[in-house]
Design a protein around this motif. Structure first.
Motif, PDB file in Angstrom:
ATOM      1  N   VAL A  90       0.830  -1.208   0.000  1.00 32.05           N
ATOM      2  CA  VAL A  90       0.000   0.000   0.000  1.00 32.05           C
ATOM      3  C   VAL A  90       0.863   1.257   0.000  1.00 32.05           C
ATOM      4  N   LYS A  91       2.034   1.163   0.577  1.00 35.51           N
ATOM      5  CA  LYS A  91       2.940   2.311   0.694  1.00 35.51           C
ATOM      6  C   LYS A  91       3.153   3.028  -0.640  1.00 35.51           C
ATOM      7  N   GLU A  92       3.331   2.260  -1.698  1.00 35.02           N
ATOM      8  CA  GLU A  92       3.600   2.849  -3.011  1.00 35.02           C
ATOM      9  C   GLU A  92       2.470   2.581  -4.013  1.00 35.02           C
ATOM     10  N   MET A  93       1.376   2.029  -3.536  1.00 29.99           N
ATOM     11  CA  MET A  93       0.287   1.668  -4.442  1.00 29.99           C
ATOM     12  C   MET A  93      -0.318   2.916  -5.083  1.00 29.99           C
ATOM     13  N   LYS A  94      -0.567   2.834  -6.367  1.00 28.42           N
ATOM     14  CA  LYS A  94      -1.192   3.952  -7.064  1.00 28.42           C
ATOM     15  C   LYS A  94      -2.695   3.940  -6.809  1.00 28.42           C
ATOM     16  N   TYR A  95      -3.298   5.093  -6.923  1.00 27.95           N
ATOM     17  CA  TYR A  95      -4.752   5.195  -6.780  1.00 27.95           C
ATOM     18  C   TYR A  95      -5.369   4.806  -8.112  1.00 27.95           C
ATOM     19  N   GLN A  96      -5.886   3.585  -8.180  1.00 26.78           N
ATOM     20  CA  GLN A  96      -6.407   3.067  -9.437  1.00 26.78           C
ATOM     21  C   GLN A  96      -7.908   2.824  -9.400  1.00 26.78           C
ATOM     22  N   ARG A  97      -8.515   2.954  -8.240  1.00 28.57           N
ATOM     23  CA  ARG A  97      -9.945   2.706  -8.119  1.00 28.57           C
ATOM     24  C   ARG A  97     -10.696   4.037  -8.115  1.00 28.57           C
ATOM     25  N   TYR A  98     -12.003   3.912  -8.109  1.00 27.90           N
ATOM     26  CA  TYR A  98     -12.847   5.086  -7.993  1.00 27.90           C
ATOM     27  C   TYR A  98     -13.659   4.991  -6.711  1.00 27.90           C
ATOM     28  N   ASP A  99     -13.777   6.097  -6.014  1.00 26.19           N
ATOM     29  CA  ASP A  99     -14.640   6.127  -4.851  1.00 26.19           C
ATOM     30  C   ASP A  99     -16.081   5.932  -5.299  1.00 26.19           C
ATOM     31  N   ASN A 100     -16.974   5.739  -4.339  1.00 29.95           N
ATOM     32  CA  ASN A 100     -18.356   5.437  -4.694  1.00 29.95           C
ATOM     33  C   ASN A 100     -18.978   6.497  -5.589  1.00 29.95           C
ATOM     34  N   GLU A 101     -18.760   7.771  -5.295  1.00 31.02           N
ATOM     35  CA  GLU A 101     -19.274   8.851  -6.141  1.00 31.02           C
ATOM     36  C   GLU A 101     -18.240   9.129  -7.233  1.00 31.02           C
ATOM     37  N   ALA A 102     -18.217   8.265  -8.230  1.00 27.72           N
ATOM     38  CA  ALA A 102     -17.178   8.338  -9.261  1.00 27.72           C
ATOM     39  C   ALA A 102     -17.231   9.639 -10.042  1.00 27.72           C
ATOM     40  N   TRP A 103     -18.370  10.326 -10.028  1.00 33.57           N
ATOM     41  CA  TRP A 103     -18.533  11.570 -10.763  1.00 33.57           C
ATOM     42  C   TRP A 103     -18.052  12.779  -9.956  1.00 33.57           C
ATOM     43  N   GLU A 104     -17.688  12.574  -8.686  1.00 34.97           N
ATOM     44  CA  GLU A 104     -17.338  13.697  -7.810  1.00 34.97           C
ATOM     45  C   GLU A 104     -15.879  13.714  -7.381  1.00 34.97           C
ATOM     46  N   SER A 105     -15.372  12.586  -6.879  1.00 42.75           N
ATOM     47  CA  SER A 105     -14.180  12.672  -6.039  1.00 42.75           C
ATOM     48  C   SER A 105     -12.878  12.070  -6.562  1.00 42.75           C
ATOM     49  N   PRO A 106     -12.848  11.229  -7.607  1.00 45.55           N
ATOM     50  CA  PRO A 106     -11.587  10.566  -7.939  1.00 45.55           C
ATOM     51  C   PRO A 106     -10.404  11.491  -8.169  1.00 45.55           C
ATOM     52  N   ASP A 107     -10.584  12.578  -8.909  1.00 49.12           N
ATOM     53  CA  ASP A 107      -9.449  13.471  -9.178  1.00 49.12           C
ATOM     54  C   ASP A 107      -8.926  14.081  -7.892  1.00 49.12           C
ATOM     55  N   ARG A 108      -9.825  14.547  -7.049  1.00 48.04           N
ATOM     56  CA  ARG A 108      -9.426  15.147  -5.783  1.00 48.04           C
ATOM     57  C   ARG A 108      -8.775  14.110  -4.863  1.00 48.04           C
TER      58      ARG A 108
END
Length: 703
Positions: free
Chosen positions: A652-670
């Motif tokens: 997890v230390k170096e894992m990239k953010y590859q998933r989308y949070d539940n509100e995929a239209w709101e928060s992934p970029d942030r």
């Protein structure tokens, strides 16, 4: 090939983001109408008429192609004009013109008489490309605006999680044959009473005619908040909710002791459910034409758990309360589900919040008789570190500019007198609860949510118990994302007067069991669930337990004694019974934790992002037995668990953010941006936590 290339070129001209929904379901209306369709919606958390799709609705919209307006989206709902058809019982032919060059299949669902689930798959034939026309017939279509957002018909490119777009040129409906005739009406006056006290009681009911059709609820039914909508027709969804509703039609409603309606005359099947302390009633009633039909029923409180100090609650549901005027409706629903402690959660992501509460702490509590509703939160909430829960504190604790600092939130919740837990145990989407691994060594986790969608999820909980941590078991239904409130519930033992504070104190101390049907009594040497006992090496302990259930819910099949995560005693019954008892003397050589698990007969597997088994069952929090003052860690399992935890944290230390949070239209970029900023702290936090576990491992293996 040329057609496919042209289609791909056309797709590339679509707007990257067509809409930005501002609600938790991601719903917005698209201005795409026909002479028969008066409303079209796109939604991100699409749960309607048996169809479940999680997607990014911001990708939906309209593309003009010559004179045609092409509708596109992943999951789309349609309201059929009521002047064309409303509350019918008739076949309807549907014709859909769709671009299929990039599709292998699509799904449709509709409002159908006699059932809730009416999802159908259409396979695209190999080699089909371009615009194609599909025809199918909806059997017993009702079209009474009971789908999500008052829709009647839905299309999606897939089920569960999907990203494939549909492209639709036209949808047409044609009524086929005659509409089923309805009898003249009579007036129903349904009264529900407590058999002992004769007071009115609220409950969940189903009312079905000879064809399985449920009359539309009247305004005397309690409204239930479903994302942004208020509904009276409540779906018991097959995948997530259904395990013990006895009728094939899973449309239901909640009533507050009295239900009045003019309905077609004839015989009806009446089903009544009010939590697992009461029987599930089934009765045939008759409504006579032109008469007032008084039906008085008396519900027996078979297992009066509050009388024994045990109060049922649900630690995880989402309802917004803009002001106090919403309290009476919310608590009426809690009473109908027999939830004495119903926590109503605000919800957050890295950008915004939803399901907001007008007040917190004591000001956010509302009571009727011995039922409470009160405010809590599910926030922070990311796919990367997981989802956490908090309740009983004085204000919403949120640090939007340091969103990954779960530790700051947990400390402030505790500072305000609240309790803090980790949601969705063993859910692969959340990096296997890495937040739990980071927060438990700091003594920041009071409970874990081990029971959801009728499935016990025990792997990580057992692992941390085997490292000597004391974590209480809790159950959360997670409405409206998963099951109806109270589908699974947490029973907490309260000493003295019942209140939200006393309930949380009992939960924090481990005086809990989780259940969707069975009740459990459990003690060791007379000490109840959550206790810590001190004994000498070689001393015998006496374990006593009993599982029991109201037989209309299920019969019990077997019970297990769990010691350090292993079954050391199991009682299996050749034929299901209402009770199972266990009496066991155990010589104690090393410290250990003990728990009881009880299983009913009803069970079936589901696939919901992962494989789970739904079952009627219950599981207690542990009783801890310390031998000669030693912690209750497992010397055999502990080192292996720690090695796996350290490996997980290193990844997890170096894992990239590859998933989308539940509100995929709101928060992934942030979320991705904030994770990059948080990464240096995360590395340090993990290194410090690793050092803690490495030291713990040395202590465990030291003779």
């Amino acid at each position: 090939m040329k057609k496919i290339l042209l289609c791909i070129g056309w797709l590339l001209t679509l707007p990257l983001l067509a809409h930005h929904p501002d609600n938790p379901s991601g719903t917005f209306e698209i201005d795409w109408k026909t002479s028969q369709i008066d409303k079209t919606i796109a939604t991100g958390v699409f749960q309607t008429m048996g169809l479940r799709v999680d997607n990014d609705p911001s990708r939906a919209g309209i593309k003009r192609d010559g004179d045609d307006q092409i509708l596109y989206g992943i999951a789309l709902g349609f309201s059929i004009d009521d002047t064309f058809a409303f509350d019918i019982d008739q076949k309807v032919k549907v014709t859909v013109e769709m671009e299929v060059s990039n599709l292998k299949q699509f799904y449709y669902a509709y409002d159908r008489n006699g059932v809730v689930e009416s999802v159908h798959k259409v396979d695209i034939k190999e080699g089909q490309t371009g615009w194609q026309t599909f025809e199918f017939v909806l059997d017993r279509a009702r079209l009474a605006n009971r789908g999500y957002g008052n829709t009647d018909f839905a299309l999606s490119s897939n089920v569960d999680m999907s990203s494939q777009l549909l492209f639709i040129k036209d949808i047409r409906f044609e009524l086929v044959g005659d509409n089923a005739t309805q009898n003249p009406t009579g007036n129903l006056q349904l009264n529900l009473f407590n058999k002992k006290s004769k007071e009115r009681v609220a409950a969940q009911i189903g009312l079905y005619d000879a064809t399985g059709r449920m009359p539309l609820p009247t305004e005397s039914a309690i409204e239930l908040q479903f994302f942004e909508n208020m509904v009276r027709s409540v779906e018991i969804r097959e995948e997530l909710d259904q395990i013990n509703w006895p009728h094939k039609n899973h449309y239901t409603m909640y009533i507050d002791g009295l239900y009045q309606a003019n309905i077609p005359a004839g015989k009806y099947d009446l089903v009544i459910m009010k939590g697992p302390e009461y029987p599930i009633y089934q009765k045939t009633i008759e409504i006579k034409e032109g008469q007032t039909n008084n039906i008085n029923l008396y519900l027996e409180h078979v297992f009066d758990m509050p009388k024994k100090g045990w109060y049922s609650g649900d630690v995880h549901n989402h309802f917004s309360r803009r002001n106090s005027s919403m309290n009476p409706n919310q608590i009426a629903h809690a009473r109908a589900a027999d939830l004495h402690m119903h926590w109503l959660y605000a919800l957050g992501n890295s950008v915004t919040t939803h399901f907001d509460q007008y007040a917190w702490g004591k000001e956010g509590q509302y009571k009727e008789k011995n039922y409470y509703i009160a405010s809590g939160q599910e926030d922070p909430r990311t796919d990367f570190l997981g989802h956490v829960l908090a309740m009983g504190h004085n204000e919403f604790v949120r640090y939007p500019n340091e969103y990954f600092h779960y530790d700051r939130v947990s400390k402030e919740v505790h500072n305000q007198g609240g309790v803090f837990g980790v949601a969705h145990m063993d859910f692969a989407q959340f990096q296997q609860n890495i937040a739990l691994a980071l927060l438990v060594p700091e003594d920041e986790v009071d409970f874990v949510e081990i029971f959801q969608y009728h499935s016990l999820n025990l792997n990580d909980w057992y692992a941390f118990l085997n490292l000597g941590f004391k974590l209480s078991a809790a159950a959360g239904s997670d409405w409206p994302y998963m099951s109806l409130p109270g589908a699974v519930r947490t029973y907490v033992k309260v000493d003295g007067a019942f209140s939200p504070e006393a309930w949380n104190e009992g939960l924090e101390k481990g005086r809990s069991f989780v259940s969707n049907g069975p009740m459990v009594d459990f003690n060791i040497n007379g000490s109840d669930i959550g206790s810590t006992l001190s004994v000498k090496k070689g001393e015998n302990i006496t374990l006593k337990a009993k599982g029991y259930i109201v037989p209309s819910w299920d019969k019990l099949n077997y019970a297990s004694v769990i010691m350090n995560g292993e079954i050391i005693k199991e009682i299996k019954l050749e034929k299901g019974q209402e009770e199972i008892e266990i009496n066991l003397d155990i010589p104690m050589e090393e410290s250990a934790w003990f728990a009881i698990k009880v299983h009913g007969e009803k069970a079936h597997d589901i696939v919901f992002q992962s494989h789970f088994t739904k079952r009627i069952q219950a599981h207690t929090s542990p009783i801890y037995v310390e031998v000669d003052g030693q912690p209750t860690w497992s010397k055999t399992k502990g080192p292996e668990i720690i090695d796996a935890l350290i490996k997980r944290m290193e990844e997890v230390k170096e894992m990239k953010y590859q998933r989308y949070d539940n509100e995929a239209w709101e928060s992934p970029d942030r979320t991705s941006e904030m994770l990059d900023a948080f990464r240096p702290f995360l590395r340090t936090w993990i290194d410090e936590t690793k050092a803690y576990y490495e030291d713990l491992k040395k202590k465990i293996v030291t003779p």
